[in-house]
Design a protein around this motif. Sequence first.
Motif, PDB file in Angstrom:
ATOM      1  N   MET A   1       0.860  -1.194   0.000  1.00 22.30           N
ATOM      2  CA  MET A   1       0.000   0.000   0.000  1.00 22.30           C
ATOM      3  C   MET A   1       0.897   1.246   0.000  1.00 22.30           C
ATOM      4  SD  MET A   1      -3.212   0.689  -0.089  1.00 22.30           S
ATOM      5  CE  MET A   1      -3.410  -1.096  -0.102  1.00 22.30           C
ATOM      6  N   THR A   2       0.559   2.156  -0.866  1.00 21.49           N
ATOM      7  CA  THR A   2       1.414   3.333  -1.013  1.00 21.49           C
ATOM      8  C   THR A   2       1.162   4.313   0.125  1.00 21.49           C
ATOM      9  OG1 THR A   2      -0.260   4.486  -2.256  1.00 21.49           O
ATOM     10  CG2 THR A   2       1.279   3.130  -3.515  1.00 21.49           C
ATOM     11  N   ARG A   4       0.418   7.461   0.034  1.00 24.32           N
ATOM     12  CA  ARG A   4      -0.766   8.313  -0.127  1.00 24.32           C
ATOM     13  C   ARG A   4      -2.007   7.626   0.423  1.00 24.32           C
ATOM     14  NH1 ARG A   4      -3.264  10.283  -5.352  1.00 24.32           N
ATOM     15  NH2 ARG A   4      -1.368   9.600  -6.387  1.00 24.32           N
ATOM     16  N   PHE A   5      -2.165   6.348   0.089  1.00 24.79           N
ATOM     17  CA  PHE A   5      -3.356   5.649   0.540  1.00 24.79           C
ATOM     18  C   PHE A   5      -3.272   5.286   2.016  1.00 24.79           C
ATOM     19  CE2 PHE A   5      -3.377   4.797  -4.051  1.00 24.79           C
ATOM     20  CZ  PHE A   5      -4.431   5.647  -4.308  1.00 24.79           C
ATOM     21  N   ARG A   8      -4.480   8.166   4.031  1.00 27.73           N
ATOM     22  CA  ARG A   8      -5.926   8.346   4.035  1.00 27.73           C
ATOM     23  C   ARG A   8      -6.566   7.317   4.958  1.00 27.73           C
ATOM     24  NH1 ARG A   8     -10.025   9.739   5.003  1.00 27.73           N
ATOM     25  NH2 ARG A   8     -11.768  10.417   3.724  1.00 27.73           N
ATOM     26  N   ARG A  11      -7.399   7.775   8.768  1.00 25.21           N
ATOM     27  CA  ARG A  11      -8.601   8.427   9.279  1.00 25.21           C
ATOM     28  C   ARG A  11      -9.553   7.438   9.941  1.00 25.21           C
ATOM     29  NH1 ARG A  11     -11.030  12.760   5.097  1.00 25.21           N
ATOM     30  NH2 ARG A  11      -9.089  13.455   4.178  1.00 25.21           N
TER      31      ARG A  11
ATOM     32  N   TYR B 111     -11.886   7.230   0.830  1.00 24.44           N
ATOM     33  CA  TYR B 111     -10.881   7.999   0.086  1.00 24.44           C
ATOM     34  C   TYR B 111     -11.295   9.377  -0.385  1.00 24.44           C
ATOM     35  CZ  TYR B 111      -7.394   4.361  -0.049  1.00 24.44           C
ATOM     36  OH  TYR B 111      -6.429   3.470   0.319  1.00 24.44           O
ATOM     37  N   LEU B 112     -12.576   9.612  -0.595  1.00 24.61           N
ATOM     38  CA  LEU B 112     -12.961  10.840  -1.299  1.00 24.61           C
ATOM     39  C   LEU B 112     -13.245  12.004  -0.365  1.00 24.61           C
ATOM     40  CD1 LEU B 112     -15.282   9.569  -4.166  1.00 24.61           C
ATOM     41  CD2 LEU B 112     -12.796   9.933  -4.168  1.00 24.61           C
ATOM     42  N   PRO B 162      -2.762  14.474 -11.559  1.00 22.10           N
ATOM     43  CA  PRO B 162      -1.836  13.574 -10.863  1.00 22.10           C
ATOM     44  C   PRO B 162      -2.305  13.190  -9.457  1.00 22.10           C
ATOM     45  CG  PRO B 162      -0.935  15.796 -11.003  1.00 22.10           C
ATOM     46  CD  PRO B 162      -2.184  15.798 -11.840  1.00 22.10           C
ATOM     47  N   GLY B 163      -3.220  13.944  -8.891  1.00 19.95           N
ATOM     48  CA  GLY B 163      -3.713  13.599  -7.555  1.00 19.95           C
ATOM     49  C   GLY B 163      -4.989  12.780  -7.573  1.00 19.95           C
ATOM     50  N   ALA B 164      -5.359  12.251  -8.732  1.00 13.78           N
ATOM     51  CA  ALA B 164      -6.614  11.478  -8.824  1.00 13.78           C
ATOM     52  C   ALA B 164      -6.636  10.381  -7.761  1.00 13.78           C
ATOM     53  CB  ALA B 164      -6.757  10.875 -10.218  1.00 13.78           C
ATOM     54  N   LYS B 165      -7.795  10.175  -7.141  1.00 13.00           N
ATOM     55  CA  LYS B 165      -7.885   9.224  -6.027  1.00 13.00           C
ATOM     56  C   LYS B 165      -8.014   7.790  -6.495  1.00 13.00           C
ATOM     57  CE  LYS B 165      -7.356  11.592  -2.255  1.00 13.00           C
ATOM     58  NZ  LYS B 165      -8.344  11.946  -1.244  1.00 13.00           N
ATOM     59  N   PHE B 196       1.621   6.275 -11.547  1.00 12.01           N
ATOM     60  CA  PHE B 196       0.986   7.497 -11.047  1.00 12.01           C
ATOM     61  C   PHE B 196       0.484   7.351  -9.609  1.00 12.01           C
ATOM     62  CE2 PHE B 196       0.940   8.167 -15.619  1.00 12.01           C
ATOM     63  CZ  PHE B 196       1.234   9.517 -15.730  1.00 12.01           C
ATOM     64  N   ASP B 197       0.800   6.213  -8.979  1.00  9.48           N
ATOM     65  CA  ASP B 197       0.417   6.007  -7.578  1.00  9.48           C
ATOM     66  C   ASP B 197      -1.080   6.225  -7.369  1.00  9.48           C
ATOM     67  OD1 ASP B 197       0.394   5.609  -4.869  1.00  9.48           O
ATOM     68  OD2 ASP B 197       1.299   7.558  -4.378  1.00  9.48           O
ATOM     69  N   VAL B 198      -1.882   5.493  -8.119  1.00  9.49           N
ATOM     70  CA  VAL B 198      -3.325   5.657  -8.014  1.00  9.49           C
ATOM     71  C   VAL B 198      -3.964   4.277  -7.811  1.00  9.49           C
ATOM     72  CG1 VAL B 198      -3.658   5.578 -10.536  1.00  9.49           C
ATOM     73  CG2 VAL B 198      -5.334   6.769  -9.114  1.00  9.49           C
ATOM     74  N   MET B 199      -5.073   4.268  -7.181  1.00 11.49           N
ATOM     75  CA  MET B 199      -5.799   3.053  -6.856  1.00 11.49           C
ATOM     76  C   MET B 199      -6.730   2.665  -8.004  1.00 11.49           C
ATOM     77  SD  MET B 199      -6.914   1.896  -3.437  1.00 11.49           S
ATOM     78  CE  MET B 199      -7.731   0.330  -3.287  1.00 11.49           C
ATOM     79  N   GLU B 225       1.242  -4.432  -6.206  1.00 12.41           N
ATOM     80  CA  GLU B 225       1.462  -3.352  -5.239  1.00 12.41           C
ATOM     81  C   GLU B 225       0.246  -3.111  -4.331  1.00 12.41           C
ATOM     82  OE1 GLU B 225       3.027   0.185  -6.974  1.00 12.41           O
ATOM     83  OE2 GLU B 225       4.749  -0.845  -7.879  1.00 12.41           O
ATOM     84  N   GLY B 226      -0.704  -4.020  -4.357  1.00 12.06           N
ATOM     85  CA  GLY B 226      -1.861  -3.869  -3.451  1.00 12.06           C
ATOM     86  C   GLY B 226      -2.686  -2.643  -3.731  1.00 12.06           C
ATOM     87  N   ARG B 227      -2.848  -2.302  -5.008  1.00 11.28           N
ATOM     88  CA  ARG B 227      -3.598  -1.076  -5.302  1.00 11.28           C
ATOM     89  C   ARG B 227      -4.894  -1.361  -6.053  1.00 11.28           C
ATOM     90  NH1 ARG B 227      -0.950   2.909  -6.588  1.00 11.28           N
ATOM     91  NH2 ARG B 227       1.204   2.338  -6.271  1.00 11.28           N
TER      92      ARG B 227
END
Lengths: 395, 395
Positions: A1-2, A4-5, A8, A11, B111-112, B162-165, B196-199, B225-227
């Motif tokens: 898990m990165t 960034r996640f 989050r 929380r 996440y949001l 680039p910050g997309a969740k 891009f480190d996104v889920m 990577e568990g994403r």
Amino acid sequence: MTTRFAQRMERVKPSAIRELLALGAAPDVISFGGGYPDAALFPYEELVAIATASIVENGAVNLQYSVSNGPHELRALVAGRMHGQGTPTDADEVLILHGGQQGLDLIAKLYLDKGDVVITENPTFLGGLLAFNPYEPQYAVVPIDNDGMDMDVLESTLLQYPGAKFIYTIPDFHNPMGVTMSLPRRKRLIELANRFDVMIIEDTPYREIRFEGESLPTLRSLDSEGRVLYLGSFSKILAPGLRLGWAVAAKPLIDKLTLLKLAADTQCSTLNMAIVTLFMRDYDLDGHIAGLRTAYRRKRDLMVQTIRETFPADVTYTIPQGGLFTWVSFRPGFDTAQFMRDVVLPQARVAYVPGATFFPLNEEHHHARVNFSAQSESKLITGMTAWGELLRQRY
Amino acid sequence: MTTRFAQRMERVKPSAIRELLALGAAPDVISFGGGYPDAALFPYEELVAIATASIVENGAVNLQYSVSNGPHELRALVAGRMHGQGTPTDADEVLILHGGQQGLDLIAKLYLDKGDVVITENPTFLGGLLAFNPYEPQYAVVPIDNDGMDMDVLESTLLQYPGAKFIYTIPDFHNPMGVTMSLPRRKRLIELANRFDVMIIEDTPYREIRFEGESLPTLRSLDSEGRVLYLGSFSKILAPGLRLGWAVAAKPLIDKLTLLKLAADTQCSTLNMAIVTLFMRDYDLDGHIAGLRTAYRRKRDLMVQTIRETFPADVTYTIPQGGLFTWVSFRPGFDTAQFMRDVVLPQARVAYVPGATFFPLNEEHHHARVNFSAQSESKLITGMTAWGELLRQRY
């Protein structure tokens, strides 16, 4: 898990009650922890018959998708029952929920933005806090005594937080304290909510499990401005494994909550809604509840008697007129969590819920919530007596 | 309802699909609208037997509270099944959900924040948008063709946001388009998500309803990577009225989602989880699904054939290798919603879902989502032929 996640995810924190329930779930533990009804009192034979009959009667319809707000027949039965008990309700003012808990999530989703103020009783139901926390509100708390929430403190709290989003209350047989809000306080609560333009969430899953005294009017029945969201549950009066409850509110609010219900999980189980519909239609729900009242009153009496006879003399406790819980208070400085972890659980294999977890802001450590519904009468006496003996040795 | 609360309620708007489903629900309408499985194919006799046996076998346990993440036996059965199909999965990486839809709500809740970017296919599943909308994200959309999401556009979208969740995809037999993401694109999607480190949310309720060709690897199985959050459902392979699905993801994420599940609705129905456990353990789920594949393939063929024979020549449509839907596209400028409301519904008593509702940003009005699973073969032919005749007269 990165990273960034992972950030989050910080929380969302594990809850104390979850770990405690896990501890108390060991088969050899006598647990007074959970809010479990007595499984021996489930209308087992009837539900076996209904589970079959409901599929046979309605065929594959009961396995198919249904509607988000719940079938009209079930909503009409719920409305009729509420109406008959003094809370005028129309079927269109009812939303069938996946347990009363879901109502807490949906109302929070509708109303809460980060930092919004929610007013709760102090202490309050942990499940309420769990439902509200993901929306990141701040809490303002109002003390509670044997007549329920302190209305003078509520008034000053509303003056301090005029933008508060809602007041969360468990007026009947409070969780965790077991106390019931008096009629004068109910009336004053409605007046204050009207004056300060704030919503009330009336969470009352135990309402029908009354042992003595007259049932008091619901807040919803005292409300003339459509500002009460009433939450009821089939978990305590029928069976929690069916996961069904209901909301009653003004139709515009019910319509919005229905859309959020659709977005959150589409609908409740068609099969389970059919089972409850058939039970309410063809069986004697009132008679079943009368049986629960008798059984739980006996257990309440045994619980109170065992505490009185075996606990140290300075321990106080509420004597609930209904519901599932009593609230036991020890001398300030005594830590019920530590005592359970170090003494009661290892030496007596007894569990309860340390009171600290029910305080939204400043935890008080010298209370315990004790459930008297789940255990058999003999285990109730055995467990409470063992706890009392350890208290007399080590208190 | 006071102004303050009425304003907050404006954030939640009624959905088009809800009103359309309401229209299509009239008993005399042949509806290709909902994503309903064919109720005639439910394992009806088996579920009647199990509903009874599960209560008898486990007694009142099946009516009592259970655990938030689902019983270990059911999670192990789901994990074993995923594993056997090429996605290594441990029981602790499984969370039992109240339908796949609940996974969309819980991941959005985790996440949001307001204004966060969610990347979706264009068009995408309406239920995804409904689940995400209450958390007030903004959408970035990526076009989709017969091989699934366009990865070049996804890359430029990720560069732009680039910050997309997360990236939300329905890779197998897409809802609403019926197309399936190719293996090269699956691999590229994972590479892009890593870079891009996104889920990724892999929403795949139709995956096992494959008519032809080889099953492609899940995104979850390609993820090192568990994403990836994988969402599965019992609604299409067993029965939607039980309201059960599951999530598979890295354990830290599953643990967080379990806490949110506890907060949202405590747990799934104990009874229904027991029913599915017994079905998976004692009955032939694979054999049942094989029967569904045969029946739905026939319907897919009938659907495609009837469109080809009766619809205007310039109408195009996807030929799905599985799932429940085909996507029919008319000439730009043609409004499928208007045509349904004014012509097809009143004159032929036929319903479908106008495509506009599946576009998060800029609605395209000349498509329709057509379900081929719910209606009987004869009604399928009757309804599609009647629609085709009206098109030939009025298109």
